[in-house]
Structure formats: C-alpha cells, structure tokens
Design a protein around this motif. Structure first.
Motif, short mmCIF file in Angstrom:
data_model
loop_
_atom_site.label_atom_id
_atom_site.label_comp_id
_atom_site.label_asym_id
_atom_site.label_seq_id
_atom_site.Cartn_x
_atom_site.Cartn_y
_atom_site.Cartn_z
N HIS A 533 0.77 -1.09 -0.10
CA HIS A 533 0.02 -0.13 -0.18
C HIS A 533 0.90 1.32 -0.10
N SER A 534 2.01 1.15 0.82
CA SER A 534 2.61 2.40 0.80
C SER A 534 3.50 2.44 -0.38
N LEU A 535 4.12 1.33 -0.90
CA LEU A 535 4.82 1.32 -2.02
C LEU A 535 4.03 2.14 -3.35
N LEU A 539 6.11 6.97 -5.01
CA LEU A 539 6.55 7.88 -6.13
C LEU A 539 5.89 9.38 -6.14
N GLU A 540 4.63 9.33 -5.54
CA GLU A 540 3.64 10.61 -5.81
C GLU A 540 4.26 11.30 -4.33
N ARG A 541 4.60 10.68 -3.38
CA ARG A 541 5.30 11.25 -2.22
C ARG A 541 6.78 11.67 -2.12
N HIS A 573 6.90 3.61 6.90
CA HIS A 573 7.62 2.34 7.78
C HIS A 573 9.15 2.80 7.79
N GLY A 574 9.45 3.93 7.64
CA GLY A 574 10.99 4.59 7.73
C GLY A 574 11.88 3.66 6.52
#
Length: 788
Positions: A533-535, A539-541, A573-574
């Motif tokens: 989900h974070s992955l 890119l946009e972040r 997640h760091g």
C-alpha cells in the motif's frame, strides 16, 4: 369475469375515432379483417331496414299527401325506393366481407350510398317544410329521427355509413326547421345528430373491441389446439393403469412402446416386474422403485416421482404421477396415472451437476467441491475434537512449459499431474484442482504431522519425475504448503488463506519443498500488504532516492562508473531494505514506473554533474523489458537529460531469459543500437547458460560476490569459476567486474585472476548524490598526488 370486463374496457378506450370507423390501422392488427366482419353483418337485416324506410315513407305520405303535390310526393317516393334498393344491393355485395379484407374504398363507397338515402330523406323534409308547414315538418323529423336512432343503436350497421346517413338526413331537418322558423327544433335536430354520431362511435368502439378480443381468443384457442395435437403426436407422455393386484389394465400403444413391447404382451402383467428388470429375480431394487411400491401399497397420491427403471436391459428414468381409482361406492379399484421418460433430462442434470463440482480437464474435484469437502472435514473435526488438514500444491516452472510448448501440451501435463496425485491418495483424502497449476488435498483425519510430511514429500518426488508428452521429455517441480484445522483456521476461508501463506513461503524459498503454516506468516503477509500500500504511493510522495556505488578500473583503481541503487525512506515504515521492497515491486509490477523514474534520475545526474568519461549503471527488471514502451522511455530519458548513450550501461540478470526471451532480447538489441552497453549481472548464480552469451553481445559480465568471497577463502571451485569467466569474457571481447571486494587482499587476488573492473566496499559504499559529487571533485587532486 370482472378481469375480462376490465380488459375489454381498456381495449375499447385505447381505440381512436379514426380506428373505430376504419380510417386508421393499429400496428400488429389485421384491421381490414375486423371491419370486414362488421360490414358482413349488414346482410342479415337488409329486409328489416328496407321495410323500416318504406314504413317511414308511408307515414309521412299519409300525413302530407293532401298538401304536397302528388307528382312531387310520388317522385320523392320512387327516388327513395330506388335508393333503398340500391343500398340493399350494396349490403348483399358485402356479405362475404368476413372472409376477406375490406378496403377503405369499399367502406367509402358504402358510406356514399347510405348518405344518398339520408339526402333523399332530407329532400322529403324540405317538401314538408315548403308545402305542409311547421306541424308536418315536426312530424316528418320525428320519422327521420326514428330512422337515425335505429341506425345508431343497431349492431347491423357500419359506423362510417351510419354517421353518413345521420348527418345527411339531419341536414334536411336542420334546414327545414330554419325555413319554418322553428329555431328550437333546429337546436334539437343539431343536438340529436351529435348524440347520434357519438352513440354510433361508442357502439362501434365496443363492437370492435369485442371483435378484437374474440379474434385473440380464437388465436389462443388455435395455439392450444396445436400444442395439444403436437403433445399427442410427439409421444412425450403416456397413460398407465393398474388394478388392485398392480397388474396393467387398458395398456395404451404409447405406454407399450415405452416398455418396448406390444400392448397385448403386457396386458395383465405385473407393473413393477416389467420395470424392475433383473432386479425382480435378485431382489435388489433401486430405492426409487421401493418408494413407488410403497405409494401403491398405501394408496397415496403421488406426483412427479422419479423412478429408476430397467427397460430391455437399459437403465432409464421415468417420472410418474398417479392417483387411486375409487368407484361410486368408494371401493378401491387400482391406480391410474401418467408417465414420462426423463432420461435425457436426468442425464443433462447430472452432467451439469458434475461440471459444477468437477474440473473438466483433470476430472478432479474443483474448487467448489474442495471447499465443501473442507467444510465437512472442519465440522467433523469440531464434532470429534480431532484435526483435519489442507495441503496446497503449486507446480514449479510450469509456466515455462506452457509458454514454450503451448497450452495443449500444458493441459496434457496437468492431466498427468492429476493422475499422479490421485494415485497417492488414501481413504479420507481427496485431491482436486483449484485452478491453473494449483492443486489441493483435503485430509479428513490428520492426527499427526507424520502423514502430512510423508504425503508432501511423496507429492514433491512424484510430480518432479519426468513427463513424456509428444516426444518431449519435460520436468517440473512442486511446492507444498499445509495448514491444520481447526488449529490454523476454524473456517474454510481461514484455512485456505493460511495454507496459501505456507505455500507462498515455500515458493519464496525456491520451491521444491513443504512448509507448514506458522502464525508469523500471517504477520509477514500483513506487513507485505501494508508495504505494498505504501509502495503504491511512494513515487507521488517523492520517497525514493538514488545512491551510487563506484566501479573502478582494476589496474589504475580510477573510477570508471557508478551503479545507481534505489533506496526507499517510507513515511509509514521508515527506511525499507531494497531486499524487501524490490521483489515486492516486481511481484506487483510497480517496478515498471519506479524503474522509469530511476532511469530518468540517473541519466540526469550523470549528464549534468559527472565528467564525460564516467558511466552510470542502471539495473533493469525483466518486467520493464517486457513493456512495449521500454525503449521509448529510455530514449526519452536520454534526450531529456542530454546523456550520451555510450555513458549508460544497462544491467540485467539471467532471469530475463526465463520469461519471454525473444521480447527481452529485442528490447536489449534496441538499446545496443542506440549506443548503450549491456552488462550481465550475477552470472553463474542461477540459470547460467553459455547460450545467453551467444544470443546477446554483452559488454560486461559481473562476477557475483559469492565467488569473490569463496576465492578469498582459497576455494578451488570459486577460483576456477572466476578464471573460466574471465577467460571466456576475454575471448568474447567482454570486460569483467568483480562484485563485493572488501579489502586490499581481495583486490590483489581479483587483479591476479584477470578481472578488469572492481566494485565493493573497499572502494566505496553506496553513497548519496552529494558524496558522489564531492568524490568526483577530489579525483583530479588525488590523481596529481599519485603522480607526484
């Protein structure tokens, strides 16, 4: 009756005036035929109408013969008689209108004939007004009004003709009343005419609606008759009758045909004996025959009872209905009923049920049936406080067989896999196909893991044996994941999910092994889900950065290139290790947009901030190479950054040849055509084949750090492999890069073995942009110090 009346009213209300009188035809209706029935009725009362007109004439003549000139009265009478005769002749000509379609022209012609009669009556009213005065005119109008009323109220009239007569006759009454100064009479004439026309239209509306309803009922009756006739001729059903001793009586030809005998041969024979076949001698009857015999014995009504019968040695299925026969005194006389042969329907239903629960390719239970079996196993385990188990099996390297030899060979291999699995099953164990190359085994009883381990090992060993299909000798492996119920899941969904997690772990460790479910696997799966989900938003972040590790010349130890390495510092997640998120990105195909971003950033950094003799190495995933726009993205990255293609080296692993090798090769050849170089990374660690080096002109072969470390420990095998790779690369005009060099001793050893380039912590760890630029800025000064 009320419903029919409402329907008739609704049908009548929906008709327009033009449709009622015949000037307009509704869609889907044989309108001319309907009006033909209307006009055909006129013939039935021709004489009655003629007599009525003559009686009316006599009444007017008696009343006014003294005041109207004899010649005028006679002329009027002769003309009226001629018009009535002509109208009667027209009515007779339309007598066959109910058997043909009447035209609008015929209706208009008949209306003109009727209007002529009305006009002659108007002339008589005008004679009365001119010669007899107001009183005679009023009495003459009463006679005409009687005729108009009769025309509007009679069903033996056509609406158009009736309206024409009413209007034509009333016109004379209106003029006569105005001539004699009887204005009240004029109003009465006008109002009476309008009411008469309205009555004619409404009567015709109802009559037409009735005719339409009758036509629809007749059509339905014909359809029902046709269906009954087809039913009788189609030999679909038959009648049967037995007496109190269950012997056949009154055998019909169709029932005898169903038994394959003549009526005379079975009259008086035992019904149950005839349909039980060999079971009558052995005493072994299907349960359905027992049910039929019980119904007959208890004298109970039954309907649609499906019975398995034996006719001429063949098994058939009959659907029987029956009711007891009772005489007027209430005494039981036997049974009477109907029957049908439903064998084909039964076989179709069984086939549909089979297809719904079994896999058509392997003939094994499908996912639905496995789920049902697993649910029953869980219920059994809960009831008896025991354990059941589920094993999930996935074939290793099956996709390569499918892709290279086609789905036909792949399907035959799956059928062979199913046969091998089935041969390993014991009582209480069911194997099935979940879909694709995934199979499963449900074990109803699994008191210990010894049977699970033994079965898993047998499955892996048996499925790994060679397959000979169409002169091809093929090899695949198998990975197995297992879970116990109810320990690892109390529902079918939970047990399936957890066994799948165990299978995923087995596949992740290289396949060819069996792994049991552990609670930590669920935690790993949840962590993987959150990482994915974070992955998807990394890119946009703008959470990705690039670090660069130097590659140096083995002799001069000068930097010749930097390898771009992706790093992810997630807000959720760091810092996430590349070993964790890169495989996840490849599995989810997120590596495609991420790889495009890496290519663009690396090319821009090298073009804008590095010396022209320094190259940049960019790793490319097989997923990227299989994209149709990979080369276009590469060209865009080079053109937008201004980087010379000769300064870009693309690094790939041997795994690119395990997918669609032709597509990957075409993409890399296009890259070489642009001027880029291509390096083969991790050579010798996985699927090494000299054929790869023949297919593509690689610029560099990178020796994996495992061999470098082995050589540093004086491993003869590692040293021999490095020497062989160097010798092969030299002969093919390729350079070699040794990875993972960490100290001076390893540098000296690598140089002695002949490697041309070195990469490792001894010359620099992966570093951010600022450190790379600072290192490059110091390089000229360090070079001058070495020279001094």
């Amino acid at each position: 009756m009320s419903e029919q009346s409402n329907t008739l009213k609704a049908k009548a209300a929906s008709l327009s005036i033009r449709q009622v009188i015949g000037f307009e035809t509704p869609e889907g209706t044989d309108w001319a035929l309907v009006h033909g029935q209307q006009y055909a009725v006129l013939r039935d009362r021709v004489m009655a109408r003629a007599v009525l007109h003559l009686v009316g004439f006599v009444m007017v003549a008696v009343m006014a013969y003294q005041v109207i000139p004899t010649v005028a009265l006679a002329l009027w009478g002769v003309t009226l008689i001629a018009a009535v005769a002509h109208s009667a002749r027209a009515d007779f000509k339309l007598g066959d209108a109910d058997s043909r379609a009447i035209s609008v022209t015929e209706m208009e012609a008949h209306a003109l004939t009727t209007a002529a009669k009305g006009a002659i009556w108007s002339a008589g009213l005008l004679l009365c007004a001119v010669y007899a005065g107001a009183g005679a005119t009023l009495l003459a109008w009463a006679v005409v009004a009687m005729l108009v009323l009769g025309s509007s109220a009679s069903r033996y009239g056509a609406p158009l003709s009736s309206i024409a007569f009413a209007c034509a006759a009333s016109l004379g009454g209106l003029i006569a009343s105005l001539v004699t100064g009887q204005f009240m009479l004029a109003a009465i004439v006008t109002l009476s005419t309008l009411l008469a026309v309205f009555g004619i239209i409404e009567s015709a509306r109802v009559a037409v609606a009735v005719r339409l309803a009758e036509s629809a009922m007749q059509e339905k009756s014909e359809v029902v008759s046709m269906l009954l006739r087809e039913f009788e001729e189609g030999q679909a059903d038959w009648l049967w009758q037995v007496d109190t001793s269950r012997r056949l009586r009154g055998v019909s030809p169709r029932f005898a045909f169903a038994l394959g005998l003549e009526p005379g041969e079975i009259e008086g024979e035992s019904f149950l004996q005839l349909i039980s076949g060999d079971g009558w001698k052995t005493g072994r009857f299907p349960q359905s025959l027992h049910d039929l015999a019980d119904k007959l014995k208890r004298r109970e009504n039954f309907s649609n009872l499906t019975v398995k019968v034996s006719i001429g040695g063949q098994t058939r299925w009959w659907e029987l209905s029956g009711t007891p026969i009772v005489d007027e005194l209430g005494k039981y006389q036997g049974f009477r009923g109907v029957g049908s042969d439903v064998t084909e329907q039964r076989e179709s239903s069984e086939k549909i049920a089979y297809l719904a629960r079994y896999d058509t390719l392997t003939q094994l239970p499908n996912r639905r049936m496995l789920n049902e079996g697993l649910g029953e196993a869980l219920e059994h385990a809960a009831a008896w406080r025991s354990r059941c188990a589920l094993m999930m099996i996935d074939l290793d390297r099956f996709k390569a067989v499918n892709d290279s030899l086609g789905h036909l060979v792949g399907d035959r291999m799956l059928a062979e896999v199913a046969a091998r699995l089935k041969s390993l099953m014991r009582d209480g164990e069911v194997c099935g196909r979940l879909g694709g190359d995934e199979f499963a085994v449900v074990l109803r009883e699994a008191p210990n893991r010894e049977r699970i381990d033994q079965l898993a090992n047998d499955i892996i060993q048996r499925l790994s044996e060679p397959y000979k299909i169409d002169n091809h000798l093929l090899y695949v492996g198998a990975s197995v994941g297992s879970a116990f119920g109810p320990r690892d899941g109390r529902t079918v969904e939970e047990l399936l999910r957890n066994a799948d997690l165990a299978l995923y772990r087995s596949k992740g460790e290289g396949g060819g092994s069996h792994r049991e479910y552990e609670p930590s696997l669920h935690a790993n799966a949840e962590e993987r889900r959150q990482l994915e989900h974070s992955l998807r938003h990394a890119l946009e972040r703008d959470e990705f950065t690039l670090h660069y590790q130097p590659v140096v010349d083995a002799r001069s130890e000068e930097v010749v290139s930097f390898e771009a390495l992706l790093r992810w510092n997630s807000a959720d997640h760091g810092f996430v290790s590349p070993a964790k998120f890169v495989p996840l990105a490849e599995d989810t195909r997120l590596i495609v947009p991420i790889g495009t971003w890496v290519m663009e950033r690396a090319c821009h950094e090298a073009a804008q901030h590095w010396p022209e003799h320094i190259k940049v190495n960019v790793n490319v995933s097989p997923e990227q190479l299989l994209e149709s726009d990979f080369v276009a993205n590469l060209v865009r990255a080079l053109s937008e950054s201004g980087l010379d293609p000769k300064r870009l080296e693309i690094e790939v692993t041997e795994s690119i040849f395990l997918r669609d090798a032709s597509v990957a090769r075409e993409a890399l050849e296009s890259c070489m055509a642009l001027g880029c170089s291509v390096a083969l990374d991790d050579f010798g660690t996985g699927y090494s084949s000299l054929g790869y080096l023949r297919k593509l002109k690689f610029s560099t072969i990178k020796v994996d750090r495992l061999f470098v470390q082995g050589a540093a420990q004086q491993s003869p095998e590692s040293i021999a492999i490095i020497r062989a790779v160097v010798a092969m690369a030299d002969s093919l005009g390729m350079t070699t890069t040794a990875e993972g060099v960490e100290n001076e001793e390893e540098v000296e050893m690598i140089c002695s073995l002949g490697c041309t380039k070195i990469q490792g912590y001894h010359f620099g760890r992966p570093m951010p942009l600022e450190d790379v630029r600072a290192m490059l800025a110091r390089a000229p000064q360090d070079q001058r110090l070495k020279s001094a």
